[in-house]
Design an enzyme around this catalytic site. Structure first.
Site, PDB file in Angstrom:
ATOM      1  N   PRO A   2      32.887  52.431  33.871  1.00 24.56           N
ATOM      2  CA  PRO A   2      33.187  52.440  35.273  1.00 24.56           C
ATOM      3  C   PRO A   2      34.232  50.866  34.985  1.00 24.56           C
ATOM      4  O   PRO A   2      32.926  49.409  35.087  1.00 24.56           O
ATOM      5  CB  PRO A   2      33.153  53.000  36.484  1.00 24.56           C
ATOM      6  CG  PRO A   2      32.063  53.446  35.482  1.00 24.56           C
ATOM      7  CD  PRO A   2      31.682  52.889  34.051  1.00 24.56           C
ATOM      8  N   GLU A   3      35.616  49.992  35.148  1.00 26.55           N
ATOM      9  CA  GLU A   3      36.068  49.004  35.148  1.00 26.55           C
ATOM     10  C   GLU A   3      36.365  48.971  36.580  1.00 26.55           C
ATOM     11  O   GLU A   3      36.405  49.618  37.459  1.00 26.55           O
ATOM     12  CB  GLU A   3      37.051  48.805  34.297  1.00 26.55           C
ATOM     13  CG  GLU A   3      37.101  49.463  33.174  1.00 26.55           C
ATOM     14  CD  GLU A   3      36.295  48.007  32.077  1.00 26.55           C
ATOM     15  OE1 GLU A   3      35.762  47.153  33.211  1.00 26.55           O
ATOM     16  OE2 GLU A   3      35.739  48.502  31.458  1.00 26.55           O
ATOM     17  N   ARG A 115      22.902  58.106  31.548  1.00 28.51           N
ATOM     18  CA  ARG A 115      22.579  57.371  30.727  1.00 28.51           C
ATOM     19  C   ARG A 115      21.931  55.906  31.643  1.00 28.51           C
ATOM     20  O   ARG A 115      21.174  54.598  31.152  1.00 28.51           O
ATOM     21  CB  ARG A 115      23.963  56.175  30.050  1.00 28.51           C
ATOM     22  CG  ARG A 115      24.418  56.569  29.127  1.00 28.51           C
ATOM     23  CD  ARG A 115      25.445  55.972  28.498  1.00 28.51           C
ATOM     24  NE  ARG A 115      25.156  54.912  27.406  1.00 28.51           N
ATOM     25  CZ  ARG A 115      25.679  54.691  26.632  1.00 28.51           C
ATOM     26  NH1 ARG A 115      27.154  55.015  26.543  1.00 28.51           N
ATOM     27  NH2 ARG A 115      25.655  53.568  25.835  1.00 28.51           N
ATOM     28  N   ARG A 159      36.034  25.585  28.045  1.00 32.13           N
ATOM     29  CA  ARG A 159      35.329  26.764  26.743  1.00 32.13           C
ATOM     30  C   ARG A 159      36.108  26.385  25.725  1.00 32.13           C
ATOM     31  O   ARG A 159      37.217  26.473  26.030  1.00 32.13           O
ATOM     32  CB  ARG A 159      35.770  27.655  27.250  1.00 32.13           C
ATOM     33  CG  ARG A 159      35.214  28.191  29.028  1.00 32.13           C
ATOM     34  CD  ARG A 159      34.151  27.686  29.354  1.00 32.13           C
ATOM     35  NE  ARG A 159      33.911  28.090  30.276  1.00 32.13           N
ATOM     36  CZ  ARG A 159      33.448  29.318  31.246  1.00 32.13           C
ATOM     37  NH1 ARG A 159      33.340  30.742  30.818  1.00 32.13           N
ATOM     38  NH2 ARG A 159      33.592  29.326  32.226  1.00 32.13           N
TER      39      ARG A 159
END
Ligand SMILES: [Zn+2]
Length: 279
Positions: A2-3, A115, A159
């Site tokens: 699920p995002e 899971r 970054r």
């Protein structure tokens, strides 16, 4: 998995029916990632559910006592395979993957998670541990006005890793899961292996707009094509069917006809069009 759009669709679907519901009984199944952290009889039974909020992929369910004061709530995460469903009538017998069953005056809420990477933890508030600890490293919400192109550009300047894993890390902006990161980079014309600190200010602005557009489309799709929130897992699939590059390795780019390519970055599959996406 699920995002963020699925979690938001779940939140919108549960918030209305559960707001004001009183918890009558709670049953826990096999342990999830962390223990609940409270005695249900003491902290949950008899409490009323307040407005459900979302931060990143966490849902926050504040609970109120009979006097209308909140002394805590539940922080939920769907992990890799979790889903929440509200049954208005008596639900079918709970299988082995039901980890939380909450009987309320408005129906029975179930968290199913085969899971077991999901979580339900009690916290005194969002500002207290464990909620504070779990949420403090999250980046901006994608639609937060404080997330400006200038902010994104400045954060990316610090970054050196490739842009795609940096975007997915979620500590600058949350919500760019694998499918949405691939699609947003395509839409912005940015090569996924470009070093984050090499992204120009105008390209950072295009990337932010693309992340927002990608997530907005997923949310609209979730709101329009899903009959109910228990179908939220179908969103990835529905979105993927119309994806520009995600899952389309070896197929011609819908925009330029170049074959879409696939590579693995930080253990995740990346899809991109060498014709449309530049370093
Ligand atoms: Zn292309």
């Amino acid at each position: 998995m699920p995002e963020l759009p699925e979690v938001e669709v779940t939140r919108r679907s549960l918030d209305g029916p559960l707001r004001g519901a009183r918890i009558e009984a709670v049953r826990l199944g096999k342990p999830l990632r962390w223990p609940l952290g409270c005695d249900p009889a003491e902290r949950l039974h008899g409490r009323t559910i307040g407005p459900i909020a979302r931060r990143g992929k966490y849902l926050w369910m504040p609970l109120f006592d009979a006097q209308g004061t909140s002394d805590g709530g539940l922080l939920l995460h769907l992990g890799m395979s979790g889903s929440l469903a509200l049954h208005a009538q008596a639900p079918p017998a709970a299988g082995p993957h039901v980890h939380l069953e909450m009987q309320t005056t408005q129906g029975t809420l179930r968290l199913t998670d085969p899971r077991r990477f999901g979580a339900v933890v009690w916290s005194a508030s969002l500002a207290d541990d464990p909620a504070r600890k779990l949420l403090h490293s999250l980046g901006h919400e994608p639609f937060d006005e404080a997330l400006t192109p200038e902010f994104l550009h400045a954060a990316l300047q610090r970054r050196r890793a490739p842009i795609k894993p940096v975007l997915m890390a979620g500590d600058i902006v949350v919500g760019a899961g694998n499918i949405y990161a691939c699609e947003a980079l395509f839409e912005a014309g940015i090569h996924p292996a470009l070093r984050a600190d090499r992204l120009s200010r105008p390209r950072a602005a295009r990337l932010l707009a693309a992340v927002r557009a990608t997530l907005a489309r997923a949310l609209a799709l979730g709101g329009s094509t899903l009959r109910d929130f228990s179908d939220a897992h179908g969103m990835d699939g529905a979105y993927q069917a119309q994806a520009a590059v995600y899952g389309r390795a070896g197929q011609p780019c819908r925009r330029c006809g170049t074959l879409v390519r696939r590579r693995v970055q930080a253990q995740r599959a990346t899809y991109w069009c060498p014709g449309c996406q530049k370093r």
